[in-house]
Design an enzyme around this catalytic site. Structure first.
Site, PDB file in Angstrom:
ATOM      1  N   TYR A  57      16.096   4.029   9.421  1.00 56.26           N
ATOM      2  CA  TYR A  57      15.029   4.804   9.437  1.00 56.26           C
ATOM      3  C   TYR A  57      14.704   5.369   8.441  1.00 56.26           C
ATOM      4  CZ  TYR A  57      11.998   3.701  13.415  1.00 56.26           C
ATOM      5  OH  TYR A  57      10.995   3.354  14.245  1.00 56.26           O
ATOM      6  N   GLU A  59      11.476   7.302   7.334  1.00 56.34           N
ATOM      7  CA  GLU A  59      10.132   8.186   7.498  1.00 56.34           C
ATOM      8  C   GLU A  59       9.844   9.051   6.247  1.00 56.34           C
ATOM      9  OE1 GLU A  59      10.056   8.848  11.563  1.00 56.34           O
ATOM     10  OE2 GLU A  59       8.471   7.429  12.041  1.00 56.34           O
ATOM     11  N   ASP A 203      -8.175  -6.679  -4.547  1.00 57.25           N
ATOM     12  CA  ASP A 203      -7.282  -7.102  -3.263  1.00 57.25           C
ATOM     13  C   ASP A 203      -6.674  -8.474  -4.124  1.00 57.25           C
ATOM     14  OD1 ASP A 203      -5.358  -8.408  -1.598  1.00 57.25           O
ATOM     15  OD2 ASP A 203      -6.903  -8.228   0.124  1.00 57.25           O
ATOM     16  N   THR A 230      -0.215  -8.595  -1.848  1.00 64.23           N
ATOM     17  CA  THR A 230       1.251  -8.986  -0.870  1.00 64.23           C
ATOM     18  C   THR A 230       1.909  -9.346  -1.871  1.00 64.23           C
ATOM     19  OG1 THR A 230       0.743 -11.338  -0.839  1.00 64.23           O
ATOM     20  CG2 THR A 230      -0.371 -10.022   0.936  1.00 64.23           C
ATOM     21  N   LYS A 233       3.368 -13.828  -1.675  1.00 55.27           N
ATOM     22  CA  LYS A 233       2.748 -15.180  -1.856  1.00 55.27           C
ATOM     23  C   LYS A 233       2.918 -15.323  -3.421  1.00 55.27           C
ATOM     24  CE  LYS A 233      -0.983 -13.864   1.516  1.00 55.27           C
ATOM     25  NZ  LYS A 233      -2.314 -13.652   1.589  1.00 55.27           N
ATOM     26  N   ARG A 239       7.788 -10.533   2.681  1.00 53.04           N
ATOM     27  CA  ARG A 239       6.507 -10.299   3.390  1.00 53.04           C
ATOM     28  C   ARG A 239       6.515  -8.982   3.219  1.00 53.04           C
ATOM     29  NH1 ARG A 239       5.252 -15.196   5.345  1.00 53.04           N
ATOM     30  NH2 ARG A 239       3.317 -14.653   5.930  1.00 53.04           N
TER      31      ARG A 239
HETATM   32  C1  LIG Z   1      -2.821 -12.750   2.694  1.00 52.82           C
HETATM   33  C2  LIG Z   1      -4.051 -11.804   2.158  1.00 52.82           C
HETATM   34  C3  LIG Z   1      -3.949 -10.584   2.844  1.00 52.82           C
HETATM   35  C4  LIG Z   1      -3.112 -10.030   4.169  1.00 52.82           C
HETATM   36  O1  LIG Z   1      -1.965 -10.278   4.173  1.00 52.82           O
HETATM   37  P1  LIG Z   1      -1.071 -10.408   5.525  1.00 52.82           P
HETATM   38  O2  LIG Z   1       0.315 -10.086   5.050  1.00 52.82           O
HETATM   39  O3  LIG Z   1      -1.136 -11.852   6.041  1.00 52.82           O
HETATM   40  O4  LIG Z   1      -1.400  -9.503   6.524  1.00 52.82           O
HETATM   41  C5  LIG Z   1      -4.790  -9.682   2.456  1.00 52.82           C
HETATM   42  N1  LIG Z   1      -5.792 -10.037   1.513  1.00 52.82           N
HETATM   43  C6  LIG Z   1      -5.881 -11.217   0.760  1.00 52.82           C
HETATM   44  C7  LIG Z   1      -6.912 -11.409   0.051  1.00 52.82           C
HETATM   45  C8  LIG Z   1      -4.959 -12.342   1.369  1.00 52.82           C
HETATM   46  O5  LIG Z   1      -4.931 -13.552   0.747  1.00 52.82           O
END
Ligand SMILES: *Cc1c(COP(=O)(O)O)cnc(C)c1O
Length: 420
Positions: A57, A59, A203, A230, A233, A239
């Protein structure tokens, strides 16, 4: 990755789960992953996700934790932050978001007040759920207004964007996408945002790895206030989410992630993110990212040669969207199921202003990050395009599908997955 001893123990403790794990591993090996948001994590990432860091933990932030015993967790989180800042040329990094959705929530809640107006891309034009979908909590908390792409060429229409911004006076302009196959000039967004006094957030969840490798533009270079991505990807990490921002927003962002939104960070994920940022800075990762783009272009070209209609007529990034209704006379759900039967994993996708409902949309989304991670190149993209076109033209004919599935398996058997 686990040792054979650890696997034997799992099989003994819970054989149902062990068999499911084996099944999933076999599925990932034999099938071909074409969902653009998916990838194969680096083997180092799998090792760290199953490591002792999951027990801890932590925090707070390095040097300011609530619990003792933080020598090593402080070390990994500091390394992760410093590496992320260097990789993306950012002034500040927060590596604690548990995934992409809480990452974006932390930005909205940290920089804005409930009820504030946020200008983001229309979902059917490629925006993400976390950009204010009506079914999301953020869609209820904030006033999301929309911009769309130009129907003539599928690109962002900046005159339209400016008109909407002037009319709605957003406090934040969001760009970024899940199914938009083009790149853009971030300075164009920044100019519009500056004109109306709005903050800027990109994003880049899908293309974080491609930006890290400098094969796509970096919004921070254009003066964006915040960039989120993220880590699982195109980056091939665990993740998780990463927030990068100007130094002036560092305190607000950190306080918003913890204690605003989350409790203890997942330190196994933070350790895995740290090694991901190191690997993403290597020349081999740049080669990988270049090949992801080259493969997407090759796949798009090979499909178009077969009269397949792509949204925007091609791609500048790692993904493409097939208009399956126009190309094959079937909806995206039927297409996705047909490709599943021949070993190709894809996802149905709404297209701009789709007349069809989200569970039966008009399109199908494909991407190259995972296939490229297996080492596939131009030749394989041509073979995949042939299998896709034949499968979607087969209209469910079982004999044709069986022959096509054999072709997929022949292809994947030549390209083992690192770490599986
Ligand atoms: C995949 C994605 C997210 C969210 O990711 P999670 O890990 O699935 O919550 C946010 N914004 C965009 C543009 C994405 O492609």
């Amino acid at each position: 990755m686990t040792t054979s001893q650890e696997r034997a123990r799992l099989a003994q403790s819970d054989n149902e789960i062990f068999l499911a794990l084996k099944g999933e591993e076999a599925r990932q090996r034999a099938g071909l992953e074409l969902i653009p948001s998916e990838n194969y994590a680096f083997p180092e990432v799998l090792t760290l996700l199953g490591s002792a860091f999951t027990n801890k933990y932590s925090e707070g932030y390095p040097g300011r934790r609530y619990y003792g015993g933080q020598d090593y967790t402080d070390r990994i989180e500091t390394l992760a932050r410093d590496r992320a800042k260097a990789l993306f040329r950012a002034e500040h990094a927060n590596v604690q978001p548990l995934s992409g959705s809480p990452m974006n929530q932390a930005v909205y809640l940290g920089l804005l007040e409930p009820g504030d107006t946020i200008l983001a891309m229309d979902l059917s034009h490629g925006g993400h759920l976390t950009h204010g979908a009506p079914v999301s909590h953020m869609g209820r908390l904030f006033n999301f207004v929309r911009y769309k792409t130009d129907p003539t060429n599928g690109a962002i229409d900046f005159d339209h964007l400016r008109a909407v911004a002037r009319e709605t006076k957003p406090r934040l302009v969001v760009c970024g996408y899940s199914s938009y196959p083009r790149d853009y000039d971030y300075a164009d967004f920044k100019r519009v945002a500056d004109e109306v006094g709005a903050l800027t957030m990109a994003d880049v969840s899908h293309i974080g790895g491609l930006i890290a490798a400098n094969v796509m533009r970096n919004p921070l270079d254009a003066g964006f206030d915040v960039m989120t991505t993220t880590t699982h990807k195109s980056l091939r990490g665990p993740r998780g989410g990463l927030i990068l921002c100007k130094a002036e927003f560092a305190r607000k962002i950190d306080a918003s992630v913890f204690p605003g939104l989350q409790g203890g960070p997942h330190m196994n994920q933070v350790a895995a993110a740290a090694v991901t940022f190191r690997l993403a800075a290597m020349p081999a990762f740049r080669d990988y990212a270049e090949q992801v783009l080259a493969n997407a272009k090759a796949l798009a070209a090979a499909l178009m040669e077969r009269q397949v209609k792509l949204v925007t007529g091609g791609t500048d990034n790692h993904l493409l969207v097939i208009d399956t209704v126009a190309s094959f006379g079937i909806d995206g759900a039927v297409a996705q199921e047909a490709l599943d039967r021949v070993g190709l994993t894809t996802n149905k996708q709404v297209i701009p202003d789709d007349p069809n409902p989200p569970m039966r949309p008009s399109g199908l989304r494909l991407g190259t990050p995972a296939a490229t991670a297996r080492g596939m190149g131009h030749k394989e993209m041509a073979e995949i395009a042939e299998i896709i076109a034949a499968a979607l033209n087969a209209k469910g004919d079982a004999a044709t599908e069986t022959a096509l599935a054999a072709r997929t398996h022949k292809l994947t058997s030549r390209f083992p997955v690192d770490g599986l």
